[in-house]
Scaffold this motif. Structure first.
Motif, PDB file in Angstrom:
ATOM      1  N   GLY A  43       0.847  -1.193   0.000  1.00 55.77           N
ATOM      2  CA  GLY A  43       0.000   0.000   0.000  1.00 55.77           C
ATOM      3  C   GLY A  43       0.879   1.238   0.000  1.00 55.77           C
ATOM      4  O   GLY A  43       2.105   1.153  -0.098  1.00 55.77           O
ATOM      5  N   ASN A  44       0.267   2.396   0.114  1.00 60.08           N
ATOM      6  CA  ASN A  44       1.013   3.651   0.010  1.00 60.08           C
ATOM      7  C   ASN A  44       1.602   4.117   1.332  1.00 60.08           C
ATOM      8  O   ASN A  44       2.493   4.950   1.351  1.00 60.08           O
ATOM      9  CB  ASN A  44       0.087   4.752  -0.522  1.00 60.08           C
ATOM     10  N   LEU A  45       1.095   3.599   2.469  1.00 64.15           N
ATOM     11  CA  LEU A  45       1.412   4.277   3.717  1.00 64.15           C
ATOM     12  C   LEU A  45       2.230   3.485   4.734  1.00 64.15           C
ATOM     13  O   LEU A  45       3.062   4.060   5.439  1.00 64.15           O
ATOM     14  CB  LEU A  45       0.099   4.757   4.395  1.00 64.15           C
ATOM     15  N   ASN A  46       1.988   2.183   4.869  1.00 65.28           N
ATOM     16  CA  ASN A  46       2.449   1.467   6.061  1.00 65.28           C
ATOM     17  C   ASN A  46       3.252   0.209   5.760  1.00 65.28           C
ATOM     18  O   ASN A  46       3.434  -0.161   4.602  1.00 65.28           O
ATOM     19  CB  ASN A  46       1.214   1.086   6.899  1.00 65.28           C
ATOM     20  N   PHE A  47       3.698  -0.436   6.860  1.00 67.17           N
ATOM     21  CA  PHE A  47       4.429  -1.697   6.760  1.00 67.17           C
ATOM     22  C   PHE A  47       3.541  -2.814   7.300  1.00 67.17           C
ATOM     23  O   PHE A  47       2.942  -2.682   8.363  1.00 67.17           O
ATOM     24  CB  PHE A  47       5.752  -1.602   7.543  1.00 67.17           C
ATOM     25  N   VAL A  48       3.457  -3.917   6.538  1.00 68.44           N
ATOM     26  CA  VAL A  48       2.566  -5.022   6.894  1.00 68.44           C
ATOM     27  C   VAL A  48       3.367  -6.322   6.851  1.00 68.44           C
ATOM     28  O   VAL A  48       4.035  -6.605   5.849  1.00 68.44           O
ATOM     29  CB  VAL A  48       1.356  -5.106   5.932  1.00 68.44           C
ATOM     30  N   TYR A  49       3.287  -7.084   7.956  1.00 67.71           N
ATOM     31  CA  TYR A  49       4.032  -8.336   8.061  1.00 67.71           C
ATOM     32  C   TYR A  49       3.067  -9.507   8.205  1.00 67.71           C
ATOM     33  O   TYR A  49       2.131  -9.451   9.019  1.00 67.71           O
ATOM     34  CB  TYR A  49       4.937  -8.315   9.299  1.00 67.71           C
ATOM     35  N   ILE A  50       3.306 -10.574   7.444  1.00 70.55           N
ATOM     36  CA  ILE A  50       2.578 -11.824   7.668  1.00 70.55           C
ATOM     37  C   ILE A  50       3.480 -12.698   8.531  1.00 70.55           C
ATOM     38  O   ILE A  50       4.659 -12.922   8.205  1.00 70.55           O
ATOM     39  CB  ILE A  50       2.262 -12.541   6.338  1.00 70.55           C
ATOM     40  N   VAL A  51       2.918 -13.183   9.644  1.00 70.69           N
ATOM     41  CA  VAL A  51       3.695 -14.005  10.572  1.00 70.69           C
ATOM     42  C   VAL A  51       3.009 -15.369  10.678  1.00 70.69           C
ATOM     43  O   VAL A  51       1.816 -15.452  10.968  1.00 70.69           O
ATOM     44  CB  VAL A  51       3.760 -13.355  11.971  1.00 70.69           C
ATOM     45  N   LEU A  52       3.805 -16.432  10.436  1.00 72.92           N
ATOM     46  CA  LEU A  52       3.267 -17.792  10.481  1.00 72.92           C
ATOM     47  C   LEU A  52       4.051 -18.636  11.472  1.00 72.92           C
ATOM     48  O   LEU A  52       5.280 -18.503  11.587  1.00 72.92           O
ATOM     49  CB  LEU A  52       3.379 -18.461   9.090  1.00 72.92           C
ATOM     50  N   SER A  53       3.321 -19.502  12.200  1.00 77.78           N
ATOM     51  CA  SER A  53       3.987 -20.536  13.015  1.00 77.78           C
ATOM     52  C   SER A  53       3.387 -21.881  12.602  1.00 77.78           C
ATOM     53  O   SER A  53       2.508 -21.924  11.739  1.00 77.78           O
ATOM     54  CB  SER A  53       3.742 -20.286  14.512  1.00 77.78           C
ATOM     55  N   ASP A  54       3.821 -22.953  13.265  1.00 78.75           N
ATOM     56  CA  ASP A  54       3.238 -24.276  12.978  1.00 78.75           C
ATOM     57  C   ASP A  54       1.767 -24.325  13.359  1.00 78.75           C
ATOM     58  O   ASP A  54       1.015 -25.154  12.856  1.00 78.75           O
ATOM     59  CB  ASP A  54       3.952 -25.356  13.809  1.00 78.75           C
ATOM     60  N   ALA A  55       1.361 -23.441  14.277  1.00 78.45           N
ATOM     61  CA  ALA A  55       0.039 -23.588  14.893  1.00 78.45           C
ATOM     62  C   ALA A  55      -0.866 -22.372  14.735  1.00 78.45           C
ATOM     63  O   ALA A  55      -1.947 -22.337  15.318  1.00 78.45           O
ATOM     64  CB  ALA A  55       0.212 -23.893  16.383  1.00 78.45           C
ATOM     65  N   GLY A  56      -0.458 -21.378  13.957  1.00 74.91           N
ATOM     66  CA  GLY A  56      -1.319 -20.196  13.812  1.00 74.91           C
ATOM     67  C   GLY A  56      -0.704 -19.155  12.894  1.00 74.91           C
ATOM     68  O   GLY A  56       0.325 -19.388  12.244  1.00 74.91           O
ATOM     69  N   SER A  57      -1.349 -18.001  12.841  1.00 72.87           N
ATOM     70  CA  SER A  57      -0.886 -16.921  11.958  1.00 72.87           C
ATOM     71  C   SER A  57      -1.412 -15.579  12.462  1.00 72.87           C
ATOM     72  O   SER A  57      -2.412 -15.533  13.187  1.00 72.87           O
ATOM     73  CB  SER A  57      -1.389 -17.169  10.532  1.00 72.87           C
ATOM     74  N   VAL A  58      -0.743 -14.517  12.063  1.00 70.93           N
ATOM     75  CA  VAL A  58      -1.223 -13.171  12.408  1.00 70.93           C
ATOM     76  C   VAL A  58      -0.628 -12.192  11.393  1.00 70.93           C
ATOM     77  O   VAL A  58       0.439 -12.446  10.822  1.00 70.93           O
ATOM     78  CB  VAL A  58      -0.820 -12.792  13.861  1.00 70.93           C
ATOM     79  N   VAL A  59      -1.354 -11.102  11.163  1.00 77.78           N
ATOM     80  CA  VAL A  59      -0.798 -10.004  10.371  1.00 77.78           C
ATOM     81  C   VAL A  59      -0.496  -8.856  11.327  1.00 77.78           C
ATOM     82  O   VAL A  59      -1.315  -8.519  12.179  1.00 77.78           O
ATOM     83  CB  VAL A  59      -1.775  -9.570   9.254  1.00 77.78           C
ATOM     84  N   VAL A  60       0.705  -8.297  11.203  1.00 80.71           N
ATOM     85  CA  VAL A  60       1.098  -7.157  12.032  1.00 80.71           C
ATOM     86  C   VAL A  60       1.324  -5.957  11.107  1.00 80.71           C
ATOM     87  O   VAL A  60       2.063  -6.049  10.127  1.00 80.71           O
ATOM     88  CB  VAL A  60       2.380  -7.475  12.836  1.00 80.71           C
ATOM     89  N   LYS A  61       0.627  -4.857  11.425  1.00 79.05           N
ATOM     90  CA  LYS A  61       0.744  -3.644  10.609  1.00 79.05           C
ATOM     91  C   LYS A  61       1.293  -2.527  11.481  1.00 79.05           C
ATOM     92  O   LYS A  61       0.775  -2.288  12.577  1.00 79.05           O
ATOM     93  CB  LYS A  61      -0.641  -3.284  10.057  1.00 79.05           C
ATOM     94  N   GLN A  62       2.347  -1.860  11.018  1.00 77.58           N
ATOM     95  CA  GLN A  62       2.923  -0.766  11.791  1.00 77.58           C
ATOM     96  C   GLN A  62       2.970   0.517  10.959  1.00 77.58           C
ATOM     97  O   GLN A  62       3.371   0.505   9.790  1.00 77.58           O
ATOM     98  CB  GLN A  62       4.339  -1.102  12.280  1.00 77.58           C
ATOM     99  N   ALA A  63       2.537   1.615  11.586  1.00 74.72           N
ATOM    100  CA  ALA A  63       2.604   2.939  10.954  1.00 74.72           C
ATOM    101  C   ALA A  63       3.901   3.619  11.384  1.00 74.72           C
ATOM    102  O   ALA A  63       4.178   3.732  12.583  1.00 74.72           O
ATOM    103  CB  ALA A  63       1.407   3.782  11.382  1.00 74.72           C
TER     104      ALA A  63
END
Ligand code: ADP
Ligand code: SR1
Ligand code: MG
Ligand code: MG
Length: 418
Positions: A43-63
């Protein structure tokens, strides 16, 4: 160390942050020993990380404290993360089927942890460039827009509750000012970051800057955007803020959320679909002339508005005797009068949507922040032809928006431009 406990993360330091943050560790099933982290922000503004483990997932977005696509020469408040998290939570409560859950919010770090919207979900704009049909898109977006806009308006809430929320979101002033600049001002003057497909559109851009009728109309829309605290709007509801499959539609990225005019959201969605329509000739090849796809886009525009209208009025009828203070039951107590009030409200909203949608089309062609629909057309002459049609269409709809009586007339106008 930066101000107030803030530090920009990268793929490596995010791992340590996750290990020290129980809510994020929980979304990964507690398995934080071996994590895969990838920065995917496009996107134009921010940093977005996809985080994966053996047992789950999350997206972390930082401005970070600047606009990513420009760099640190254009500072921007990190508080946008607070308004994004707040809007995600509020819209998620009202429309859980179409908004990712927030797992964690750290205001000092301007950081949100949210549900990972997994493949095969892709960004709608990319699907539109690839020519993919989504049979449930209109139904899902009509539902999202009707619920989020109706339940945050004075049709449902008391003025006391409404004004408290308006005051909270008034704080998103810097993001609103960014929109005021890049949507409602810069395209109509000589401005540093404006660009267009030159030299093909040089005269078209100059014509926008010299169009007094257009300038009078854009001033009116700018005033409505700034002054009308009608509902908690997403504020950036273009086709890159939607991730989807053929049976799931998820709305992301409401960092511009504030109490503004409903038509700004409805118009953003419809206007970006019209941009996708005009880009199709640039994506046609010998195997696919994109004619059927253009028809599908137009049908989706028509259904989106008509379903939104039906759902919104349906919510209004269902809750007409509730706490909403805009149309008191003691006054609007006969069905004919209520029906007249609804007709006027929806007609005004339709015309606002056409105005804002057109303004958002124009800014994508002669302002900063262009769209992949057109940018991915390699032949500059063909790209300019597609962009000019979209620009001419938007200018005419913006100026003549009050003459349109239904979405079918808008579609006919779009089809008339060749
Ligand atoms: P920006 O504010 O910079 O525009 P976005 O919120 O639009 O950032 O996110 C940028 C990209 O990150 C999106 O295009 C999408 O590919 C990815 N992304 C964002 N949120 C999610 C999510 N919850 N799940 C999966 N991917 C996401
Ligand atoms: C500098 S303008 C960047 C644009 O990207 C965001 O998604 C908004 O649309 C904003 O106007
Ligand atoms: Mg985005
Ligand atoms: Mg964003």
């Amino acid at each position: 160390a930066e101000e107030g406990g803030f530090r920009p993360l990268d793929e490596a330091s995010l791992v340590a942050y996750i290990r020290a943050t129980p809510a994020l560790a929980a979304s990964l099933g507690g398995r934080v020993d071996a994590l895969t982290v990838k920065e995917v922000g496009d996107g134009n503004l921010n940093f977005v990380y996809i985080v994966l483990s053996d047992a789950g997932s999350v997206v972390v977005k930082q401005a970070l404290p600047y606009i990513r696509c420009v760099g640190d020469s254009w500072p921007m408040t990190r508080e946008r993360a607070y308004f994004e998290a707040s809007t995600l939570q509020e819209h998620g409560r009202l429309c859980p089927d179409h908004v990712p859950e927030v797992y964690h919010f750290d205001r000092a770090m301007s950081l949100i942890g949210m549900r990972y919207i997994k493949p095969p979900h892709i960004i709608l704009r990319k699907g539109l460039v690839a020519g993919v049909q989504y049979p449930l898109l209109a139904e899902h977006m009509a539902e999202y827009m009707a619920r989020t806009l109706f339940f945050t308006s004075l049709l449902y809430n008391s003025t006391t509750d409404h004004k408290a929320k308006v005051a909270q979101y008034c704080g998103n002033i810097e993001m609103c000012r960014l929109t005021e600049q890049v949507v409602f001002s810069d395209p109509y003057m000589v401005a540093k970051y404006n660009r267009w497909t030159s030299p093909f559109l040089d005269e078209d851009a100059e014509a926008v800057r010299g169009d007094d009728e257009l300038k009078l109309e854009i001033a009116e829309l700018k005033s409505i955007f700034i002054e009308r605290a009608q509902a908690l709007i997403h504020g950036d509801l273009h086709t890159s803020s939607i991730m989807l499959t053929t049976d799931s539609t998820q709305v992301i990225d409401p960092e511009f959320g504030f109490y503004g005019p409903m038509g700004y959201d409805v118009g953003a969605f419809l206007g970006n679909l019209i941009l996708a329509y005009f880009a199709q000739d640039g994506h046609a090849d010998q195997t696919n002339d994109r004619k059927a796809y253009k028809e599908w886009i137009l049908k989706t525009i028509e259904e989106s508005w008509n379903l939104f209208h039906k759902k919104f009025v349906g919510l209004w009828n269902k809750h007409k005797d509730g706490n909403g203070e805009a149309y008191l039951p003691a006054i609007y107590n006969n069905p004919e009068l209520l029906s007249l009030a609804q007709k006027k409200y929806m007609t005004d909203l339709f015309h606002d949507s056409l105005g804002f949608g057109s303004a958002k089309m124009i800014r994508r062609i002669v302002g900063i922040a262009h769209v992949e629909d057109f940018e991915s057309i390699e032949d500059a002459s063909m790209r300019a032809t597609c962009e000019r049609r979209a620009l001419d269409c938007a200018k005419a709809i913006l100026k003549g928006r009050r003459q349109f009586e239904g979405i079918e007339q808008v579609i006919a106008h779009v089809q008339s431009i060749t």
